[in-house]
Every structure is written in C-alpha cells, then in structure tokens.
Design a protein around this motif. Structure first.
Motif, short mmCIF file in Angstrom:
data_model
loop_
_atom_site.label_atom_id
_atom_site.label_comp_id
_atom_site.label_asym_id
_atom_site.label_seq_id
_atom_site.Cartn_x
_atom_site.Cartn_y
_atom_site.Cartn_z
N LEU A 146 -4.95 1.61 -5.78
CA LEU A 146 -5.54 0.46 -4.79
C LEU A 146 -4.95 -0.73 -5.27
O LEU A 146 -5.73 -1.22 -6.26
CB LEU A 146 -6.90 0.67 -4.67
N PRO A 147 -4.10 -1.52 -4.47
CA PRO A 147 -3.85 -2.84 -4.89
C PRO A 147 -4.95 -3.86 -4.39
O PRO A 147 -5.78 -3.49 -3.78
CB PRO A 147 -2.67 -3.16 -4.03
N VAL A 195 0.78 -1.16 0.12
CA VAL A 195 -0.08 0.07 -0.01
C VAL A 195 0.73 1.20 0.09
O VAL A 195 0.41 2.20 -0.49
CB VAL A 195 -0.95 0.07 1.14
N LYS A 196 2.10 1.12 0.47
CA LYS A 196 3.17 2.40 0.63
C LYS A 196 3.54 2.43 -0.85
O LYS A 196 3.69 3.85 -1.12
CB LYS A 196 4.09 2.18 1.36
N ASN A 197 3.77 1.74 -1.71
CA ASN A 197 4.57 1.67 -2.90
C ASN A 197 3.57 1.93 -4.13
O ASN A 197 3.88 2.01 -5.40
CB ASN A 197 5.46 0.56 -3.07
N ARG A 229 -8.37 4.84 3.07
CA ARG A 229 -8.22 6.25 2.92
C ARG A 229 -7.95 6.00 1.28
O ARG A 229 -8.68 7.12 0.55
CB ARG A 229 -6.88 6.39 3.41
N MET A 230 -7.55 5.21 0.75
CA MET A 230 -7.48 5.17 -0.73
C MET A 230 -8.67 5.00 -1.33
O MET A 230 -9.21 5.59 -2.33
CB MET A 230 -6.40 4.08 -1.45
N LEU A 271 -2.59 -0.56 10.35
CA LEU A 271 -2.22 0.57 9.27
C LEU A 271 -2.68 0.10 8.03
O LEU A 271 -2.93 1.09 6.94
CB LEU A 271 -0.74 0.71 9.69
N TYR A 272 -2.45 -1.23 7.65
CA TYR A 272 -2.86 -1.59 6.31
C TYR A 272 -4.25 -1.37 5.78
O TYR A 272 -4.39 -0.90 4.82
CB TYR A 272 -2.42 -3.00 6.32
#
Length: 251
Positions: free
Chosen positions: A46-47, A40-42, A114-115, A107-108
């Motif tokens: 949205l993955p 989710v950071k990279n 949020r995305m 957090l994930y």
C-alpha cells in the motif's frame, strides 16, 4: 450553410479543438490521474495516500466544468447542440477528460481499499490495535510515544501514516463492528478463518449443542468431542462460531 471538410482540407473543428487543448493554460488534462493510478498498480504494498495529487485532480475537474459552462454560454449551446457546432469537438474532449478523472479517482480509492482489506485479512494489521493507536493520537498522544509503543507492530506502524483520513475512519468503524459482533454474537471477525470447502466435511464438536436439524433436513445430537459429517455450509457457520473444528482424521 456550412461546408463539410474534405479529405484535402484539415477539419477546422479538429484544429480548433487541438488549439484549445494545447494551450498553456489548459494543458495537461488527465496526466495527474494516470500518475495516481500507476502508483497503486505498480506497488505490491500500500503506497501513501496522495492527498496532494487528489487535490490537483479536483481542481482540474473544477476547471473543466467551468470551461464547459463558459463555452456553452459563449456559443449558446446546450446538450442537443449539433455536432457541426464549432466548439462541439472541444466540449466533447473536455467531457471525456472530466469523466476519466471521475472514474480514475473511484478506481484509485477502490484499489487502495482492496489492498487495505487484504492487509486485514492476512493479519498484517489488526484493526483493533490500529483503532486504539488512532484514538491515542486524536486524544493528544505524541507520535513519538506511539512509535516507541509496543501496542502496535512495526508493520502496523509502517502503514499507519499511509492511510487517508477516510481510510482511518473506516478502520476505526470496522473495529467497532468487530467488537460488537464479538460481544453480542460471539463471533470474532478479526480472525482469518478458512472454512472447509468440500461438499460434506468431518468436524469435531467443541461444545455440546444438543439436537440440531441441519440444512439438509437430517437431525443430529451434537455432543462435545464427538465427530460428525455435515454439509459444508453448516460446518462453515459452526466453525465460524467456534462450536466445531474441521478434522481430516481422528486423533
């Protein structure tokens, strides 16, 4: 009594911890959550929801909890055990891994949500169309028919398979709330509104509202197609209800 370790001799408690955490049946701890957060950071988009990794992390957390309980029973330890206990450092490491997994999972999920809200806010996906598509699938509709349907956009079709079950449920319930506000209150929450941000703004009335007392105490008579300078907070509310529009100059 125990002899504290010296700088010349390795700490046997540290060696014991390293031995346990390096064994093939306990390692690696914490690597899966790092892999999950990197996704989710990279990714700017949205993955796909990684239910496989989430399952592995939950199993790992269960193993950590069982190991903590087993160690406590074997050594007769409790939360008040002395740091000098042989397994204290080992148990502390296990607790650290357990807490990191818990926080990482939250957090994930938070970053994914949020995305998703960003997709809704920018209009890339429409929650009502998504909810209708999900209802069609749950009702027995074929995914092939959905893929060829014009009911949803290509972007929505792209994201549909990336949502988790909980995220799909959230979007369905959010759509229901939007419909309730639209029918009962007359506010379309699905639209991306950008209320004015100045202290006082000029607006044009789209409806005749009659006499109204503003939040600053001023009383005005609002008539359709007339222009007014009103406080930003008041304008934001009425623009959101479709009663006024912000103008920069009269035309």
């Amino acid at each position: 009594s125990r002899t504290p370790p010296t700088s010349q001799s390795p700490c046997k408690y540290c060696l014991l911890t390293h031995s346990h955490l390096s064994s093939s049946d306990t390692m690696p701890y914490g690597e899966k959550i790092i892999e999950l957060l990197r996704e989710v950071k990279n990714n700017s988009h949205l993955p796909s929801y990684r239910s496989d990794i989430m399952t592995e992390i939950r199993k790992e957390m269960l193993r950590l909890q069982v190991e903590l309980e087993t160690t406590a029973k074997q050594m007769g330890l409790d939360e008040d055990s002395s740091p000098a206990s042989e397994y204290f450092a080992y148990r502390l490491a296990l607790k650290t891994y357990l807490q990191r997994n818990e926080r990482g999972m939250f957090l994930y999920l938070f970053r994914r949500m949020r995305m998703i809200l960003g997709l809704v806010r920018t209009g890339e996906i429409d929650v009502q169309r998504i909810a209708q598509a999900l209802e069609s699938i749950e009702g027995g509709g074929e995914s092939a028919e959905l893929a060829s349907s014009e009911a949803i956009s290509n972007t929505e079709r792209y994201y549909l398979d990336k949502f988790s079950l909980a995220e799909k449920k959230f979007l369905t319930e959010y759509s229901a709330i939007c419909q309730e506000f639209d029918i009962g209150v007359g506010v379309n929450l699905r639209e991306d509104r950008q209320p004015p941000n100045q202290l006082m703004v000029e607006v044009k009335a789209l409806k005749t509202l009659g006499t109204k007392v503003l939040i600053n105490g001023r009383q005005i008579d609002i008539q359709k197609d007339h222009f007014y300078f009103i406080p930003r907070q008041e304008a934001e509310t009425m623009v959101g209800r479709g009663e006024m529009i912000e103008v920069t100059r009269r035309s």
